[in-house]
Scaffold this motif. Sequence first.
Motif, PDB file in Angstrom:
ATOM      1  N   PHE A   5      -9.746  -8.156  25.615  1.00  0.00           N
ATOM      2  CA  PHE A   5     -10.905  -7.573  25.243  1.00  0.00           C
ATOM      3  C   PHE A   5     -10.606  -6.439  24.412  1.00  0.00           C
ATOM      4  O   PHE A   5      -9.601  -5.966  24.376  1.00  0.00           O
ATOM      5  CB  PHE A   5     -12.535  -7.156  26.041  1.00  0.00           C
ATOM      6  CG  PHE A   5     -11.530  -6.631  27.260  1.00  0.00           C
ATOM      7  CD1 PHE A   5     -11.499  -4.797  27.194  1.00  0.00           C
ATOM      8  CD2 PHE A   5     -10.902  -6.879  27.811  1.00  0.00           C
ATOM      9  CE1 PHE A   5     -10.965  -4.006  28.039  1.00  0.00           C
ATOM     10  CE2 PHE A   5     -10.669  -6.098  28.872  1.00  0.00           C
ATOM     11  CZ  PHE A   5     -10.317  -4.385  29.287  1.00  0.00           C
ATOM     12  N   LEU A   6     -12.087  -5.793  23.570  1.00  0.00           N
ATOM     13  CA  LEU A   6     -11.561  -4.762  22.431  1.00  0.00           C
ATOM     14  C   LEU A   6     -12.875  -3.949  22.528  1.00  0.00           C
ATOM     15  O   LEU A   6     -13.898  -4.194  23.170  1.00  0.00           O
ATOM     16  CB  LEU A   6     -11.348  -4.769  21.217  1.00  0.00           C
ATOM     17  CG  LEU A   6     -10.547  -5.785  20.499  1.00  0.00           C
ATOM     18  CD1 LEU A   6     -11.156  -5.349  18.877  1.00  0.00           C
ATOM     19  CD2 LEU A   6      -9.644  -4.663  20.231  1.00  0.00           C
ATOM     20  N   THR A   7     -12.701  -2.751  22.884  1.00  0.00           N
ATOM     21  CA  THR A   7     -14.008  -1.309  23.096  1.00  0.00           C
ATOM     22  C   THR A   7     -14.400  -1.461  21.478  1.00  0.00           C
ATOM     23  O   THR A   7     -13.943  -1.824  20.429  1.00  0.00           O
ATOM     24  CB  THR A   7     -13.551   0.092  23.469  1.00  0.00           C
ATOM     25  OG1 THR A   7     -12.737   0.334  23.062  1.00  0.00           O
ATOM     26  CG2 THR A   7     -12.603  -0.632  25.382  1.00  0.00           C
ATOM     27  N   ASP A   8     -16.009  -1.318  22.139  1.00  0.00           N
ATOM     28  CA  ASP A   8     -16.505  -0.838  21.013  1.00  0.00           C
ATOM     29  C   ASP A   8     -15.405   0.054  19.276  1.00  0.00           C
ATOM     30  O   ASP A   8     -16.065  -0.471  18.803  1.00  0.00           O
ATOM     31  CB  ASP A   8     -18.116  -0.777  20.491  1.00  0.00           C
ATOM     32  CG  ASP A   8     -18.362   0.856  21.595  1.00  0.00           C
ATOM     33  OD1 ASP A   8     -17.553   1.292  22.501  1.00  0.00           O
ATOM     34  OD2 ASP A   8     -19.433   1.224  21.096  1.00  0.00           O
ATOM     35  N   PHE A   9     -15.188   1.007  20.614  1.00  0.00           N
ATOM     36  CA  PHE A   9     -15.159   2.089  19.364  1.00  0.00           C
ATOM     37  C   PHE A   9     -13.777   1.382  18.516  1.00  0.00           C
ATOM     38  O   PHE A   9     -12.993   2.327  17.554  1.00  0.00           O
ATOM     39  CB  PHE A   9     -14.315   3.267  20.553  1.00  0.00           C
ATOM     40  CG  PHE A   9     -13.648   4.796  19.954  1.00  0.00           C
ATOM     41  CD1 PHE A   9     -14.506   5.205  18.480  1.00  0.00           C
ATOM     42  CD2 PHE A   9     -12.284   5.092  19.501  1.00  0.00           C
ATOM     43  CE1 PHE A   9     -14.571   5.917  17.794  1.00  0.00           C
ATOM     44  CE2 PHE A   9     -12.101   6.341  18.865  1.00  0.00           C
ATOM     45  CZ  PHE A   9     -13.023   6.689  18.502  1.00  0.00           C
ATOM     46  N   GLU A  10     -12.802   0.709  19.554  1.00  0.00           N
ATOM     47  CA  GLU A  10     -10.880   0.087  19.058  1.00  0.00           C
ATOM     48  C   GLU A  10     -11.632  -0.861  17.934  1.00  0.00           C
ATOM     49  O   GLU A  10     -10.940  -0.678  16.563  1.00  0.00           O
ATOM     50  CB  GLU A  10     -10.395  -0.829  20.462  1.00  0.00           C
ATOM     51  CG  GLU A  10     -10.125   0.279  21.181  1.00  0.00           C
ATOM     52  CD  GLU A  10      -9.594  -0.544  22.646  1.00  0.00           C
ATOM     53  OE1 GLU A  10      -8.150   0.225  23.464  1.00  0.00           O
ATOM     54  OE2 GLU A  10      -9.828  -1.929  22.759  1.00  0.00           O
TER      55      GLU A  10
ATOM     56  N   PRO B 171     -18.179   3.104  26.668  1.00  0.00           N
ATOM     57  CA  PRO B 171     -18.103   1.959  25.561  1.00  0.00           C
ATOM     58  C   PRO B 171     -18.531   0.631  26.455  1.00  0.00           C
ATOM     59  O   PRO B 171     -17.838   0.508  27.301  1.00  0.00           O
ATOM     60  CB  PRO B 171     -17.161   1.841  25.000  1.00  0.00           C
ATOM     61  CG  PRO B 171     -16.029   2.751  26.165  1.00  0.00           C
ATOM     62  CD  PRO B 171     -16.943   3.598  26.934  1.00  0.00           C
ATOM     63  N   ILE B 172     -19.136  -0.239  25.766  1.00  0.00           N
ATOM     64  CA  ILE B 172     -19.057  -1.480  25.646  1.00  0.00           C
ATOM     65  C   ILE B 172     -18.158  -2.144  25.897  1.00  0.00           C
ATOM     66  O   ILE B 172     -16.744  -2.283  24.085  1.00  0.00           O
ATOM     67  CB  ILE B 172     -20.200  -2.736  24.860  1.00  0.00           C
ATOM     68  CG1 ILE B 172     -20.252  -2.311  23.741  1.00  0.00           C
ATOM     69  CG2 ILE B 172     -21.691  -1.952  25.577  1.00  0.00           C
ATOM     70  CD1 ILE B 172     -21.135  -3.572  22.692  1.00  0.00           C
TER      71      ILE B 172
END
Lengths: 110, 178
Positions: A5-10, B171-172
């Motif tokens: 998964f990726l975080t939204d910031f990433e 963060p989601i």
Amino acid sequence: MDRQFLTDFELIILLAVLRVGENAYGVSIANEIEQTGGRTVLLAAIYTALDRLEDNGLVTSSYGDPTPERGGRAKRFFKVTSKGLKSVKDTQRSFVSLWSGIPQLKGGTA
Amino acid sequence: MTPHIPPRLAAMLVRLAAGGNEALVGDLEEQFRAGRSRRWYWSQAARMTVGRRIHDRRLQIVAVIAALLVAGISLGWWGTSRIAVPVLLGLTFTSWKLWRLHRTSLVLLYAISVALVLPEWMVGTTLLMNDGDRLFWAIARVLAGYGVVGVLMIPFLILRLDRSGPLAERPISLSLGR
């Protein structure tokens, strides 16, 4: 271990690196996020995320030449790898899947 | 013309918090020289320093233990000295660290603690005074009490405004698995 998964910031950072292109380093990435995303970011937070992305093989980095306006320090340039690009595309697909079929989002603006 | 050089103390904080990341230090200096304000540079330095400390797991554990000790000692002192300030300091410190562990518990702990400690300190001892002094000291202590709470709330308010602070939303995460 592969991250799943990726975080939204990433995700934002990966997109910013892709948008900036060849000249993607800390300042240009931060400016891109500020201009297109409308949010201010902490430069240190960008590097923390970029280090994590590099550890996971989603970006690579290389150093440029030291410059006087940076106190004799070199820029660290970032590039999205093919694995990173795939992650972005997968995330886009996930978003599109989430978006589709929601009745409240159909029929123009609210 | 004087060169646009970052504030010396803030630059030192940046170097310490950057932990050898020269590219980050250079980025900050480049932006400062390009016209960013001293306030911006200080803000980056302070948030970097706080962020680095907050995310240090070992330091978090030590801080939670220290917070509980401070709160315990403060409450013990409260039993004998009737001085509210160290109690509130202890509770604030403990609550702030607990926020890292469980956010809702902080609000409850802090609100209940202040509600229990403050009114007693503010008006409890004034009941023993004569009429003329009682009103003056009751008002003075109410103002002082809420002033102390207000000052202690400043760190919370600052961190609330900071997207990466402990009050910020997490963060989601998007699952990419199919």
